[in-house]
Design a protein around this motif. Structure first.
Motif, PDB file in Angstrom:
ATOM      1  N   VAL A  72      36.478  45.845  42.688  1.00  0.00           N
ATOM      2  CA  VAL A  72      36.383  45.253  41.354  1.00  0.00           C
ATOM      3  C   VAL A  72      37.727  44.654  40.935  1.00  0.00           C
ATOM      4  O   VAL A  72      37.788  43.547  40.389  1.00  0.00           O
ATOM      5  CB  VAL A  72      35.898  46.301  40.331  1.00  0.00           C
ATOM      6  CG1 VAL A  72      36.049  45.776  38.905  1.00  0.00           C
ATOM      7  CG2 VAL A  72      34.447  46.670  40.598  1.00  0.00           C
ATOM      8  N   LEU A  73      38.821  45.359  41.200  1.00  0.00           N
ATOM      9  CA  LEU A  73      40.141  44.838  40.856  1.00  0.00           C
ATOM     10  C   LEU A  73      40.457  43.564  41.628  1.00  0.00           C
ATOM     11  O   LEU A  73      41.024  42.610  41.087  1.00  0.00           O
ATOM     12  CB  LEU A  73      41.205  45.893  41.117  1.00  0.00           C
ATOM     13  CG  LEU A  73      41.237  47.076  40.136  1.00  0.00           C
ATOM     14  CD1 LEU A  73      42.222  48.136  40.624  1.00  0.00           C
ATOM     15  CD2 LEU A  73      41.605  46.608  38.739  1.00  0.00           C
ATOM     16  N   LEU A  74      40.087  43.545  42.913  1.00  0.00           N
ATOM     17  CA  LEU A  74      40.320  42.356  43.727  1.00  0.00           C
ATOM     18  C   LEU A  74      39.515  41.175  43.203  1.00  0.00           C
ATOM     19  O   LEU A  74      40.040  40.063  43.041  1.00  0.00           O
ATOM     20  CB  LEU A  74      39.955  42.637  45.183  1.00  0.00           C
ATOM     21  CG  LEU A  74      40.048  41.436  46.136  1.00  0.00           C
ATOM     22  CD1 LEU A  74      41.473  40.915  46.210  1.00  0.00           C
ATOM     23  CD2 LEU A  74      39.524  41.823  47.524  1.00  0.00           C
ATOM     24  N   VAL A  75      38.237  41.419  42.927  1.00  0.00           N
ATOM     25  CA  VAL A  75      37.372  40.353  42.420  1.00  0.00           C
ATOM     26  C   VAL A  75      37.878  39.846  41.069  1.00  0.00           C
ATOM     27  O   VAL A  75      37.907  38.640  40.811  1.00  0.00           O
ATOM     28  CB  VAL A  75      35.918  40.863  42.307  1.00  0.00           C
ATOM     29  CG1 VAL A  75      35.066  39.898  41.499  1.00  0.00           C
ATOM     30  CG2 VAL A  75      35.320  41.055  43.698  1.00  0.00           C
ATOM     31  N   PHE A  76      38.287  40.759  40.219  1.00  0.00           N
ATOM     32  CA  PHE A  76      38.825  40.360  38.912  1.00  0.00           C
ATOM     33  C   PHE A  76      40.079  39.507  39.091  1.00  0.00           C
ATOM     34  O   PHE A  76      40.238  38.477  38.430  1.00  0.00           O
ATOM     35  CB  PHE A  76      39.146  41.597  38.072  1.00  0.00           C
ATOM     36  CG  PHE A  76      39.656  41.280  36.690  1.00  0.00           C
ATOM     37  CD1 PHE A  76      38.770  41.154  35.630  1.00  0.00           C
ATOM     38  CD2 PHE A  76      41.008  41.105  36.443  1.00  0.00           C
ATOM     39  CE1 PHE A  76      39.227  40.843  34.351  1.00  0.00           C
ATOM     40  CE2 PHE A  76      41.475  40.794  35.179  1.00  0.00           C
ATOM     41  CZ  PHE A  76      40.577  40.666  34.128  1.00  0.00           C
ATOM     42  N   GLY A  77      40.983  39.928  39.970  1.00  0.00           N
ATOM     43  CA  GLY A  77      42.218  39.179  40.198  1.00  0.00           C
ATOM     44  C   GLY A  77      41.966  37.784  40.735  1.00  0.00           C
ATOM     45  O   GLY A  77      42.562  36.805  40.266  1.00  0.00           O
ATOM     46  N   VAL A  78      41.075  37.667  41.713  1.00  0.00           N
ATOM     47  CA  VAL A  78      40.740  36.346  42.254  1.00  0.00           C
ATOM     48  C   VAL A  78      40.093  35.492  41.176  1.00  0.00           C
ATOM     49  O   VAL A  78      40.360  34.288  41.064  1.00  0.00           O
ATOM     50  CB  VAL A  78      39.806  36.496  43.467  1.00  0.00           C
ATOM     51  CG1 VAL A  78      39.291  35.130  43.925  1.00  0.00           C
ATOM     52  CG2 VAL A  78      40.529  37.189  44.620  1.00  0.00           C
ATOM     53  N   GLY A  79      39.257  36.125  40.348  1.00  0.00           N
ATOM     54  CA  GLY A  79      38.618  35.391  39.259  1.00  0.00           C
ATOM     55  C   GLY A  79      39.617  34.831  38.268  1.00  0.00           C
ATOM     56  O   GLY A  79      39.464  33.702  37.782  1.00  0.00           O
TER      57      GLY A  79
END
Length: 414
Positions: free
Chosen positions: A249-256
């Motif tokens: 979730v943190l990775l997806v949020f950061g890329v977003g």
């Protein structure tokens, strides 16, 4: 002070001054690295200084508190000085204080260096947005601010992990040596590529209280506060909400967020109000989805992706709106107010989220954020005249400049 009086046509270029804007981008990157890198190195720092990890964590707290307290008063004191020497002085401060952190074996000395570095950070954040706005014509302000603000996102998504990896190989002291060296390089880059702008003369200086009461300023700051409190209440406690999918979730949020700031940078100068309405609507929708279906893993990941993409552009949109309301000549003071509100929102959101988590559980966190973000959205939709004007109505900061007034101490109020 009118925008014309601040930046002559020779200084404000019709095309994007990429070398100068990238220097400011790098300054933002370096500031975030200086502030947050210790958070990933607490065990090593604590061992080297002979303190607990909790006390080592106070090094991050000290920086944040000093930045919060210094932003408004120090910026107000420095308003009369030329801008580039102040920026160079801040970068020199980062170089010296990061070097002190790198060689110090005393917790007290390191703590003092972090406090002073926080003061430098408070001044820098109050300057960067206004500096970018003054380097370009009014119709390109949004994109310029987006470029500079991207330094924050890149530092969070790539710089901090890379710095922690470097420290694990060569030691945490070398990481701070690297930051000190980077600040020295930045001094030369800024002096070479970033134009100088005069400070505000005492006779033409708009007092802080008059900046606060300019039409739209308080509305913009209020929206900033609502959004940050809501966002931080959930983001701080994302781990108990996402459970075993936290890293994803943190990775997806950061890329977003990276994607979001890129998209917003492409449209902000044409559709500033519409873009802000859309992103706040998406953030509110993501909070509603997380609240209703937070237990489903795929839903959490998908909602986090949308949340990250939308929120990535929110700071840039709010900063641009504030600069346009206050005018580029008052941008440093206005953004110092926003820096203070921003940090206060982070603190209040983290506190509120902790209270909700302890009392009602992780599932209640999105429902805590939803009404705050929704309220911000309603305010933006309703603030059609001053803070977030409709398309076709000129931004206050983009109107033709008037000649400075000579009475009443209100020069530059528009």
């Amino acid at each position: 002070m009118s925008d014309v009086a601040i930046a002559s046509p020779a200084r404000v270029r019709a095309t994007m001054p990429w070398p100068g804007l990238l220097a400011l981008f790098s300054a933002a990157f370096a500031a975030v690295m200086t502030e947050l890198l210790p958070a990933g190195l607490l065990p090593q720092i604590a061992g080297a200084l002979g303190v607990s990890e909790g006390r080592a964590g106070f090094l991050v707290t000290a920086y944040a508190v000093a930045s919060f307290l210094a932003a408004i008063p120090v910026t107000a004191v420095l308003r009369g000085l030329d801008r580039r020497p102040v920026l160079v002085g801040v970068l020199a401060g980062f170089a010296v204080l990061n070097a002190v952190t790198a060689v110090s074996s005393s917790y007290a000395v390191t703590f003092g260096a972090r406090v002073l570095a926080g003061v430098m950070g408070g001044v820098l954040w109050a300057m960067l947005v206004g500096y970018a706005a003054r380097m370009v014509p009014a119709e390109r302000r949004g994109r310029a601010i987006a470029i500079v603000s991207a330094g924050i996102t890149v530092a969070l998504c790539a710089g901090i992990p890379a710095g922690a990896a470097l420290a694990s190989v060569s030691g945490w002291r070398w990481a701070f040596c690297g930051l000190a060296g980077a600040a020295l390089v930045l001094i030369g880059w800024v002096w070479w590529q970033v134009p100088n702008f005069p400070g505000e003369k005492a006779a033409a200086r708009v007092p802080l209280r008059r900046v606060v009461v300019m039409p739209g300023v308080r509305t913009s700051l209020g929206v900033t506060s609502l959004v940050l409190v809501g966002h931080q209440a959930v983001y701080t406690y994302l781990a108990p909400l996402a459970r075993e999918r936290t890293s994803v979730v943190l990775l997806v949020f950061g890329v977003g967020t990276v994607a979001g700031i890129w998209v917003v940078g492409a449209v902000i100068d044409r559709f500033p109000r519409g873009a802000l309405v859309v992103v706040l609507g998406v953030v509110a929708g993501a909070m509603a989805v997380l609240g209703a279906f937070g237990g489903a893993g795929g839903v959490v990941v998908g909602a986090a992706a949308l949340w990250g993409m939308a929120f990535g552009g929110v700071p840039t949109l709010l900063q641009t709106a504030l600069v346009n309301v206050a005018g580029a000549g008052n941008a440093d003071v206005a953004t110092s107010l926003q820096t203070t509100v921003y940090n206060a929102g982070i603190a209040a959101g983290s506190l509120a989220g902790g209270v909700v988590l302890e009392g009602a559980g992780a599932g209640a966190l999105p429902w805590t954020a939803f009404p705050l973000v929704a309220a911000a959205l309603v305010i933006v939709v309703g603030a059609r005249r001053h803070a977030f004007p409709v398309r076709g109505r000129a931004w206050p900061g983009a109107r033709p400049a008037r000649a400075p007034r000579t009475t009443g101490g209100t020069a530059g109020c528009r």
